[in-house]
Design a protein around this motif. Structure first.
Motif, mmCIF file in Angstrom:
data_model
loop_
_atom_site.group_PDB
_atom_site.id
_atom_site.type_symbol
_atom_site.label_atom_id
_atom_site.label_comp_id
_atom_site.label_asym_id
_atom_site.label_seq_id
_atom_site.Cartn_x
_atom_site.Cartn_y
_atom_site.Cartn_z
ATOM 1 N N PHE A 13 0.850 -1.189 0.000
ATOM 2 C CA PHE A 13 0.000 0.000 0.000
ATOM 3 C C PHE A 13 0.880 1.231 0.000
ATOM 4 C CE2 PHE A 13 0.644 -1.203 4.410
ATOM 5 C CZ PHE A 13 1.070 -0.028 4.987
ATOM 6 N N GLU A 14 0.297 2.344 -0.364
ATOM 7 C CA GLU A 14 1.028 3.617 -0.328
ATOM 8 C C GLU A 14 0.035 4.749 -0.165
ATOM 9 O OE1 GLU A 14 1.835 5.178 -4.771
ATOM 10 O OE2 GLU A 14 3.017 3.428 -4.196
ATOM 11 N N GLY A 15 0.533 5.857 0.331
ATOM 12 C CA GLY A 15 -0.288 7.041 0.512
ATOM 13 C C GLY A 15 0.598 8.255 0.676
ATOM 14 N N PRO A 16 0.018 9.443 0.527
ATOM 15 C CA PRO A 16 0.803 10.666 0.619
ATOM 16 C C PRO A 16 1.291 10.964 2.036
ATOM 17 C CG PRO A 16 -1.506 11.174 0.300
ATOM 18 C CD PRO A 16 -1.375 9.695 0.195
ATOM 19 N N GLY A 17 0.652 10.387 3.036
ATOM 20 C CA GLY A 17 1.048 10.616 4.428
ATOM 21 C C GLY A 17 0.195 9.779 5.346
ATOM 22 N N LEU A 18 0.475 9.867 6.637
ATOM 23 C CA LEU A 18 -0.269 9.059 7.600
ATOM 24 C C LEU A 18 -1.749 9.424 7.643
ATOM 25 C CD1 LEU A 18 2.226 8.689 10.571
ATOM 26 C CD2 LEU A 18 1.582 7.001 8.859
ATOM 27 N N ASP A 19 -2.098 10.662 7.316
ATOM 28 C CA ASP A 19 -3.505 11.057 7.291
ATOM 29 C C ASP A 19 -4.292 10.242 6.268
ATOM 30 O OD1 ASP A 19 -2.999 12.919 9.245
ATOM 31 O OD2 ASP A 19 -2.793 14.583 7.817
ATOM 32 N N ALA A 20 -3.649 9.843 5.177
ATOM 33 C CA ALA A 20 -4.309 9.072 4.126
ATOM 34 C C ALA A 20 -4.294 7.572 4.427
ATOM 35 C CB ALA A 20 -3.625 9.322 2.789
ATOM 36 N N LEU A 21 -3.604 7.169 5.487
ATOM 37 C CA LEU A 21 -3.493 5.750 5.857
ATOM 38 C C LEU A 21 -3.996 5.563 7.297
ATOM 39 C CD1 LEU A 21 0.084 5.167 4.415
ATOM 40 C CD2 LEU A 21 -2.073 4.444 3.385
ATOM 41 N N PRO A 22 -5.309 5.554 7.505
ATOM 42 C CA PRO A 22 -5.842 5.514 8.870
ATOM 43 C C PRO A 22 -5.549 4.228 9.628
ATOM 44 C CG PRO A 22 -7.607 5.222 7.280
ATOM 45 C CD PRO A 22 -6.364 5.570 6.502
ATOM 46 N N HIS A 23 -5.211 3.143 8.931
ATOM 47 C CA HIS A 23 -4.966 1.869 9.614
ATOM 48 C C HIS A 23 -3.490 1.496 9.632
ATOM 49 C CE1 HIS A 23 -9.255 1.543 9.488
ATOM 50 N NE2 HIS A 23 -9.240 1.637 8.175
ATOM 51 N N PRO A 25 0.094 0.497 10.474
ATOM 52 C CA PRO A 25 0.833 -0.092 9.367
ATOM 53 C C PRO A 25 0.071 -1.184 8.622
ATOM 54 C CG PRO A 25 1.558 -1.147 11.355
ATOM 55 C CD PRO A 25 0.523 -0.096 11.749
ATOM 56 N N PHE A 26 -1.220 -1.299 8.872
ATOM 57 C CA PHE A 26 -2.035 -2.299 8.194
ATOM 58 C C PHE A 26 -2.713 -1.679 6.983
ATOM 59 C CE2 PHE A 26 -1.841 -3.162 12.711
ATOM 60 C CZ PHE A 26 -1.241 -4.405 12.711
ATOM 61 N N CYS A 27 -3.161 -2.534 6.055
ATOM 62 C CA CYS A 27 -3.798 -2.025 4.843
ATOM 63 C C CYS A 27 -5.276 -1.747 5.060
ATOM 64 C CB CYS A 27 -3.604 -3.005 3.688
ATOM 65 S SG CYS A 27 -4.445 -4.586 3.910
ATOM 66 N N SER A 28 -5.877 -2.341 6.097
ATOM 67 C CA SER A 28 -7.316 -2.188 6.302
ATOM 68 C C SER A 28 -7.671 -2.398 7.765
ATOM 69 C CB SER A 28 -8.073 -3.205 5.450
ATOM 70 O OG SER A 28 -7.804 -4.520 5.918
ATOM 71 N N GLU A 29 -8.894 -2.050 8.097
ATOM 72 C CA GLU A 29 -9.426 -2.288 9.440
ATOM 73 C C GLU A 29 -9.453 -3.789 9.729
ATOM 74 O OE1 GLU A 29 -11.510 -1.411 13.140
ATOM 75 O OE2 GLU A 29 -10.171 -0.290 11.838
ATOM 76 N N ARG A 30 -9.812 -4.581 8.730
ATOM 77 C CA ARG A 30 -9.870 -6.030 8.908
ATOM 78 C C ARG A 30 -8.512 -6.589 9.329
ATOM 79 N NH1 ARG A 30 -8.049 -10.221 6.499
ATOM 80 N NH2 ARG A 30 -9.061 -12.220 6.651
#
Length: 65
Positions: A13-23, A25-30
């Motif tokens: 996974f990737e995102g512009p920052g931690l704000d865009a990655l709410p979970h 170091p995981f990819c999802s809530e699951r």
């Protein structure tokens, strides 16, 4: 840019920052909940000697308060 690999399922996974990655170091809530369940079930542990057993106090030998 933050890039990572989910420790539970291995998905990249990737995102512009931690704000865009709410979970993170995981990819999802699951995957986050699967990891939490593993901790609760005792699947993860820190190696070391076993903890000593607490002393058994026979009934009636307890200190009066």
């Amino acid at each position: 840019m933050i890039r990572g690999k989910c420790p539970t399922c291995g998905r990249a996974f990737e995102g512009p920052g931690l704000d865009a990655l709410p979970h993170f170091p995981f990819c999802s809530e699951r995957c986050r909940l699967v990891d939490l369940g593993r901790w609760i079930d005792g699947d993860y542990s820190i190696p070391g000697p076993p903890a000593p057993e607490p002393p058994i106090v026979p009934p009636g030998d307890e200190a009066d308060e």
